[in-house]
Scaffold this motif. Structure first.
Motif, PDB file in Angstrom:
ATOM      1  N   PRO A  36      57.035 -24.840  14.006  1.00  0.00           N
ATOM      2  CA  PRO A  36      58.207 -25.246  14.791  1.00  0.00           C
ATOM      3  C   PRO A  36      59.269 -24.140  14.784  1.00  0.00           C
ATOM      4  CG  PRO A  36      57.612 -26.924  13.182  1.00  0.00           C
ATOM      5  CD  PRO A  36      56.792 -25.717  12.875  1.00  0.00           C
ATOM      6  N   GLU A  37      59.913 -23.964  15.904  1.00  0.00           N
ATOM      7  CA  GLU A  37      60.989 -22.987  15.983  1.00  0.00           C
ATOM      8  C   GLU A  37      62.159 -23.446  15.144  1.00  0.00           C
ATOM      9  OE1 GLU A  37      62.097 -21.758  19.923  1.00  0.00           O
ATOM     10  OE2 GLU A  37      60.032 -21.889  20.606  1.00  0.00           O
ATOM     11  N   GLY A  38      62.712 -22.529  14.376  1.00  0.00           N
ATOM     12  CA  GLY A  38      63.916 -22.820  13.613  1.00  0.00           C
ATOM     13  C   GLY A  38      63.717 -23.639  12.362  1.00  0.00           C
ATOM     14  N   ASP A  39      62.478 -23.810  11.896  1.00  0.00           N
ATOM     15  CA  ASP A  39      62.267 -24.558  10.665  1.00  0.00           C
ATOM     16  C   ASP A  39      62.872 -23.804   9.487  1.00  0.00           C
ATOM     17  OD1 ASP A  39      61.253 -27.063  10.929  1.00  0.00           O
ATOM     18  OD2 ASP A  39      59.208 -26.555  10.356  1.00  0.00           O
ATOM     19  N   PHE A  99      55.542 -28.118  17.951  1.00  0.00           N
ATOM     20  CA  PHE A  99      55.707 -29.157  16.943  1.00  0.00           C
ATOM     21  C   PHE A  99      57.184 -29.433  16.743  1.00  0.00           C
ATOM     22  CE2 PHE A  99      55.748 -31.135  12.793  1.00  0.00           C
ATOM     23  CZ  PHE A  99      54.716 -32.044  12.951  1.00  0.00           C
ATOM     24  N   PRO A 100      57.558 -30.699  16.542  1.00  0.00           N
ATOM     25  CA  PRO A 100      58.963 -31.046  16.335  1.00  0.00           C
ATOM     26  C   PRO A 100      59.539 -30.413  15.061  1.00  0.00           C
ATOM     27  CG  PRO A 100      57.690 -33.015  16.816  1.00  0.00           C
ATOM     28  CD  PRO A 100      56.716 -31.899  16.580  1.00  0.00           C
ATOM     29  N   ARG A 101      60.711 -29.861  15.175  1.00  0.00           N
ATOM     30  CA  ARG A 101      61.394 -29.260  14.042  1.00  0.00           C
ATOM     31  C   ARG A 101      61.639 -30.322  12.974  1.00  0.00           C
ATOM     32  NH1 ARG A 101      67.401 -26.896  13.857  1.00  0.00           N
ATOM     33  NH2 ARG A 101      67.178 -25.728  11.923  1.00  0.00           N
ATOM     34  N   ARG A 102      61.420 -29.945  11.717  1.00  0.00           N
ATOM     35  CA  ARG A 102      61.574 -30.833  10.558  1.00  0.00           C
ATOM     36  C   ARG A 102      60.738 -32.103  10.674  1.00  0.00           C
ATOM     37  NH1 ARG A 102      68.013 -30.235  10.065  1.00  0.00           N
ATOM     38  NH2 ARG A 102      68.040 -28.109   9.263  1.00  0.00           N
ATOM     39  N   ALA A 123      50.339 -33.689  31.547  1.00  0.00           N
ATOM     40  CA  ALA A 123      51.018 -32.568  30.880  1.00  0.00           C
ATOM     41  C   ALA A 123      50.388 -32.227  29.538  1.00  0.00           C
ATOM     42  CB  ALA A 123      52.498 -32.885  30.695  1.00  0.00           C
ATOM     43  N   THR A 124      49.596 -33.143  28.988  1.00  0.00           N
ATOM     44  CA  THR A 124      48.981 -32.895  27.688  1.00  0.00           C
ATOM     45  C   THR A 124      47.555 -32.348  27.790  1.00  0.00           C
ATOM     46  OG1 THR A 124      48.065 -35.130  27.413  1.00  0.00           O
ATOM     47  CG2 THR A 124      50.358 -34.772  26.693  1.00  0.00           C
ATOM     48  N   VAL A 125      47.025 -32.240  28.989  1.00  0.00           N
ATOM     49  CA  VAL A 125      45.645 -31.780  29.157  1.00  0.00           C
ATOM     50  C   VAL A 125      45.528 -30.308  28.743  1.00  0.00           C
ATOM     51  CG1 VAL A 125      43.807 -31.333  30.852  1.00  0.00           C
ATOM     52  CG2 VAL A 125      45.099 -33.481  30.926  1.00  0.00           C
ATOM     53  N   LYS A 126      44.506 -30.053  27.926  1.00  0.00           N
ATOM     54  CA  LYS A 126      44.217 -28.726  27.373  1.00  0.00           C
ATOM     55  C   LYS A 126      45.387 -28.200  26.545  1.00  0.00           C
ATOM     56  CE  LYS A 126      40.779 -27.555  30.848  1.00  0.00           C
ATOM     57  NZ  LYS A 126      39.608 -27.919  30.092  1.00  0.00           N
ATOM     58  N   GLN A 127      46.008 -29.129  25.795  1.00  0.00           N
ATOM     59  CA  GLN A 127      47.171 -28.802  24.975  1.00  0.00           C
ATOM     60  C   GLN A 127      47.065 -29.447  23.595  1.00  0.00           C
ATOM     61  OE1 GLN A 127      49.986 -26.975  25.799  1.00  0.00           O
ATOM     62  NE2 GLN A 127      49.045 -26.465  27.757  1.00  0.00           N
ATOM     63  N   GLY A 128      47.691 -28.779  22.640  1.00  0.00           N
ATOM     64  CA  GLY A 128      47.994 -29.413  21.368  1.00  0.00           C
ATOM     65  C   GLY A 128      49.349 -30.076  21.516  1.00  0.00           C
ATOM     66  N   VAL A 129      49.500 -31.238  20.925  1.00  0.00           N
ATOM     67  CA  VAL A 129      50.755 -31.979  21.021  1.00  0.00           C
ATOM     68  C   VAL A 129      51.205 -32.337  19.612  1.00  0.00           C
ATOM     69  CG1 VAL A 129      51.893 -34.040  21.934  1.00  0.00           C
ATOM     70  CG2 VAL A 129      50.095 -32.929  23.264  1.00  0.00           C
ATOM     71  N   GLY A 130      52.317 -31.751  19.192  1.00  0.00           N
ATOM     72  CA  GLY A 130      52.886 -32.070  17.897  1.00  0.00           C
ATOM     73  C   GLY A 130      53.662 -33.371  17.972  1.00  0.00           C
ATOM     74  N   VAL A 131      53.442 -34.254  16.998  1.00  0.00           N
ATOM     75  CA  VAL A 131      54.139 -35.535  16.949  1.00  0.00           C
ATOM     76  C   VAL A 131      54.666 -35.758  15.536  1.00  0.00           C
ATOM     77  CG1 VAL A 131      52.904 -36.651  18.851  1.00  0.00           C
ATOM     78  CG2 VAL A 131      51.947 -36.733  16.577  1.00  0.00           C
ATOM     79  N   ALA A 132      55.892 -36.271  15.444  1.00  0.00           N
ATOM     80  CA  ALA A 132      56.501 -36.545  14.139  1.00  0.00           C
ATOM     81  C   ALA A 132      57.772 -37.361  14.338  1.00  0.00           C
ATOM     82  CB  ALA A 132      56.845 -35.252  13.418  1.00  0.00           C
TER      83      ALA A 132
END
Length: 133
Positions: A36-39, A99-102, A123-132
């Protein structure tokens, strides 16, 4: 067991191709995707420790995602952090391609919710999707 995800994915992809099914949503893990950016320092340190301890598992998941990327399937890899046995909230953060920060935890029920939600989301096709949370 390390290695089972990639082997199973190859088998499932073959079955999907044989049946002319294009959509597949899988569960992966947060450390497989981009940081994640800025972690902060704590999150980076914990991710490094967990990644070192579970390196064989994460290598297997990376190979699983590589198999998906090489396929013609309309795949989505949902990447949760540490899983919890808690009830469904339906309220979590989602980042396509990141991925969501923190993002440190997510209930298994919310992972399932995110996977079902991804099925119809182009929008999620052929993508990794970060969830938290």
């Amino acid at each position: 067991d390390a290695g089972v995800a990639a082997r199973l994915t190859r088998t499932v992809l073959g079955a999907l191709e044989a049946e002319e099914v294009r959509r597949l949503v899988v569960v992966s893990a947060a450390p497989v995707g981009p940081e994640p950016e800025g972690d902060g320092f704590l999150d980076r340190t914990m991710r490094g420790i967990v990644s070192a301890v579970l390196k064989d598992i994460y290598a297997d998941l990376r190979e699983m995602e590589a198999e998906l990327a090489r396929s013609a399937t309309d795949w989505t890899a949902v990447r949760p952090p540490r899983l919890q046995d808690k009830p469904l909230t339906g309220t979590y953060r989602r980042v396509v391609g990141g991925f969501p920060r923190r993002g440190r935890f997510l209930a298994r029920a919310d992972v399932a919710h995110a996977m079902l939600d991804a099925i119809g989301d182009r929008a999620t096709v052929k993508q990794g999707v970060g969830v938290a949370y």
